[in-house]
Write a protein that holds these residues in place. Sequence first.
Motif, PDB file in Angstrom:
ATOM      1  N   UNK A   1       0.855  -1.182   0.000  1.00 26.79           N
ATOM      2  CA  UNK A   1       0.000   0.000   0.000  1.00 26.79           C
ATOM      3  C   UNK A   1       0.895   1.238   0.000  1.00 26.79           C
ATOM      4  N   UNK A   2       0.540   2.208  -0.830  1.00 22.12           N
ATOM      5  CA  UNK A   2       1.342   3.435  -0.901  1.00 22.12           C
ATOM      6  C   UNK A   2       0.462   4.582  -1.332  1.00 22.12           C
ATOM      7  N   UNK A   3       0.616   5.706  -0.653  1.00 22.17           N
ATOM      8  CA  UNK A   3      -0.033   6.943  -1.063  1.00 22.17           C
ATOM      9  C   UNK A   3       0.850   8.111  -0.647  1.00 22.17           C
ATOM     10  N   UNK A   4       0.601   9.275  -1.234  1.00 20.05           N
ATOM     11  CA  UNK A   4       1.409  10.434  -0.908  1.00 20.05           C
ATOM     12  C   UNK A   4       1.220  11.511  -1.955  1.00 20.05           C
ATOM     13  N   UNK A   5       1.865  12.660  -1.775  1.00 23.48           N
ATOM     14  CA  UNK A   5       1.794  13.724  -2.774  1.00 23.48           C
ATOM     15  C   UNK A   5       2.534  13.338  -4.048  1.00 23.48           C
ATOM     16  N   UNK A   6       2.370  14.157  -5.070  1.00 19.78           N
ATOM     17  CA  UNK A   6       2.984  13.857  -6.367  1.00 19.78           C
ATOM     18  C   UNK A   6       4.492  13.673  -6.232  1.00 19.78           C
ATOM     19  N   UNK A   7       5.144  14.528  -5.436  1.00 18.47           N
ATOM     20  CA  UNK A   7       6.593  14.414  -5.277  1.00 18.47           C
ATOM     21  C   UNK A   7       7.022  13.086  -4.712  1.00 18.47           C
ATOM     22  N   UNK A   8       6.235  12.539  -3.789  1.00 14.42           N
ATOM     23  CA  UNK A   8       6.558  11.227  -3.224  1.00 14.42           C
ATOM     24  C   UNK A   8       6.394  10.133  -4.270  1.00 14.42           C
ATOM     25  N   UNK A   9       5.357  10.240  -5.082  1.00 14.04           N
ATOM     26  CA  UNK A   9       5.186   9.256  -6.157  1.00 14.04           C
ATOM     27  C   UNK A   9       6.329   9.342  -7.169  1.00 14.04           C
ATOM     28  N   UNK A  10       6.773  10.544  -7.498  1.00 12.62           N
ATOM     29  CA  UNK A  10       7.894  10.670  -8.435  1.00 12.62           C
ATOM     30  C   UNK A  10       9.131   9.971  -7.889  1.00 12.62           C
ATOM     31  N   UNK A  11       9.454  10.226  -6.629  1.00 13.16           N
ATOM     32  CA  UNK A  11      10.617   9.573  -6.025  1.00 13.16           C
ATOM     33  C   UNK A  11      10.432   8.061  -5.968  1.00 13.16           C
ATOM     34  N   UNK A  12       9.224   7.621  -5.663  1.00 14.55           N
ATOM     35  CA  UNK A  12       8.965   6.182  -5.612  1.00 14.55           C
ATOM     36  C   UNK A  12       9.179   5.551  -6.988  1.00 14.55           C
ATOM     37  N   UNK A  13       8.646   6.175  -8.029  1.00 11.22           N
ATOM     38  CA  UNK A  13       8.821   5.617  -9.373  1.00 11.22           C
ATOM     39  C   UNK A  13      10.293   5.591  -9.778  1.00 11.22           C
ATOM     40  N   UNK A  14      11.043   6.634  -9.438  1.00  7.70           N
ATOM     41  CA  UNK A  14      12.470   6.638  -9.759  1.00  7.70           C
ATOM     42  C   UNK A  14      13.193   5.488  -9.078  1.00  7.70           C
ATOM     43  N   UNK A  15      12.852   5.225  -7.826  1.00 12.63           N
ATOM     44  CA  UNK A  15      13.484   4.118  -7.091  1.00 12.63           C
ATOM     45  C   UNK A  15      13.017   2.769  -7.614  1.00 12.63           C
ATOM     46  N   UNK A  16      11.731   2.648  -7.934  1.00 12.64           N
ATOM     47  CA  UNK A  16      11.205   1.367  -8.416  1.00 12.64           C
ATOM     48  C   UNK A  16      11.790   1.012  -9.779  1.00 12.64           C
ATOM     49  N   UNK A  17      12.103   2.019 -10.598  1.00 13.96           N
ATOM     50  CA  UNK A  17      12.697   1.760 -11.909  1.00 13.96           C
ATOM     51  C   UNK A  17      14.077   1.127 -11.790  1.00 13.96           C
ATOM     52  N   UNK A  18      14.704   1.268 -10.616  1.00 13.80           N
ATOM     53  CA  UNK A  18      16.045   0.711 -10.409  1.00 13.80           C
ATOM     54  C   UNK A  18      16.021  -0.703  -9.817  1.00 13.80           C
ATOM     55  N   UNK A  19      14.835  -1.172  -9.418  1.00 11.38           N
ATOM     56  CA  UNK A  19      14.747  -2.517  -8.850  1.00 11.38           C
ATOM     57  C   UNK A  19      14.814  -3.570  -9.948  1.00 11.38           C
ATOM     58  N   UNK A  20      15.271  -4.778  -9.629  1.00  7.97           N
ATOM     59  CA  UNK A  20      15.289  -5.846 -10.623  1.00  7.97           C
ATOM     60  C   UNK A  20      13.875  -6.139 -11.130  1.00  7.97           C
ATOM     61  N   UNK A  21      13.726  -6.233 -12.430  1.00  9.98           N
ATOM     62  CA  UNK A  21      12.422  -6.499 -13.031  1.00  9.98           C
ATOM     63  C   UNK A  21      12.303  -7.979 -13.388  1.00  9.98           C
ATOM     64  N   UNK A  22      11.119  -8.537 -13.310  1.00  7.07           N
ATOM     65  CA  UNK A  22      10.919  -9.945 -13.700  1.00  7.07           C
ATOM     66  C   UNK A  22      11.028 -10.090 -15.213  1.00  7.07           C
ATOM     67  N   UNK A  23      11.171 -11.317 -15.713  1.00  4.19           N
ATOM     68  CA  UNK A  23      11.215 -11.526 -17.167  1.00  4.19           C
ATOM     69  C   UNK A  23       9.971 -10.944 -17.844  1.00  4.19           C
ATOM     70  N   UNK A  24      10.187 -10.282 -18.957  1.00  2.34           N
ATOM     71  CA  UNK A  24       9.088  -9.594 -19.645  1.00  2.34           C
ATOM     72  C   UNK A  24       8.134 -10.581 -20.291  1.00  2.34           C
ATOM     73  N   UNK A  25       6.854 -10.264 -20.189  1.00  3.12           N
ATOM     74  CA  UNK A  25       5.832 -10.910 -21.022  1.00  3.12           C
ATOM     75  C   UNK A  25       4.684  -9.932 -21.139  1.00  3.12           C
ATOM     76  N   UNK A  26       3.930 -10.019 -22.216  1.00  2.00           N
ATOM     77  CA  UNK A  26       2.753  -9.184 -22.389  1.00  2.00           C
ATOM     78  C   UNK A  26       1.898  -9.785 -23.502  1.00  2.00           C
ATOM     79  N   UNK A  27       0.724  -9.220 -23.720  1.00  2.09           N
ATOM     80  CA  UNK A  27      -0.190  -9.750 -24.729  1.00  2.09           C
ATOM     81  C   UNK A  27       0.350  -9.578 -26.128  1.00  2.09           C
ATOM     82  N   UNK A  28       1.279  -8.644 -26.337  1.00  2.36           N
ATOM     83  CA  UNK A  28       1.841  -8.398 -27.676  1.00  2.36           C
ATOM     84  C   UNK A  28       2.918  -9.404 -28.053  1.00  2.36           C
TER      85      UNK A  28
END
Length: 248
Positions: free
Chosen positions: A220-247
């Motif tokens: 669960x996460x909530x906060x002002x826009x600035x907190x979401x920006x920082x969260x997204x920047x940090x999450x982009x640096x985490x290891x991502x699972x193998x890609x799959x999608x409908x395409x």
Amino acid sequence: MAERIQGHGLPQVLVLGRTAADLREPLEAADAVQARGVALNVLGLLPLSDSDMADPDLAAALALHRRRLGALVCALDAGLPWLAGKPMLVRRLPGRLARPVPVALEKAPMGPLEKTDLKRFLPDWDKARRKMTFRRPEWRETPDHAERGGFEVDLWPGVPVPAGAELRVPPLVLPESTPLTEALRSALRTALGQPIPVLPMPGDPTPLHALRTLTREAAAFRGPVGAWELAFERLAQLPAPPHFCARC
């Protein structure tokens, strides 16, 4: 679903709102970080009605669209409010029991450090209120009590289910001290300039249960826009699972 797609195959974060307002800050933040070149896709998801939030309805809908949603770095519930309206992260949430007649429940376990944290975080709450909320909630009439009778009560993790009771929503304990929780906590702490405690929250865990069918990296996460920006920047640096999608 509202998509903020930076590029095919990039790491993705799913943000679930309980109302349209819950997605305003995360989607604005997604636009901002993508404009700065952050390599992250953000999917904002909003159920069509309150009934769609019910478990297993939401879990079934997420499973149906699993390939369209694709691989996820994490899934975030943006609709769970803060405790007493103050910034925090969620450690655990109670489930819900139903029974024809109320019975006494065991007191929910709680360590001394957590007791101290709650007292510090909720200075206006007396001991009786904290006990009723976090340790021994009171039974209440079910929503359809007039037609069918019966009572329900919050069930905190660690409390046994009494005989004759129906567990309608399981309680939930979220992992702590993981890269995900550290990224979210750091984002809030930096954006708001204050300590961010991790506490129990007397809210509905149903959406998080559903998100955890997609990925165990759910919070669960909530906060002002600035907190979401920082969260997204940090999450982009985490290891991502193998890609799959409908395409693909």
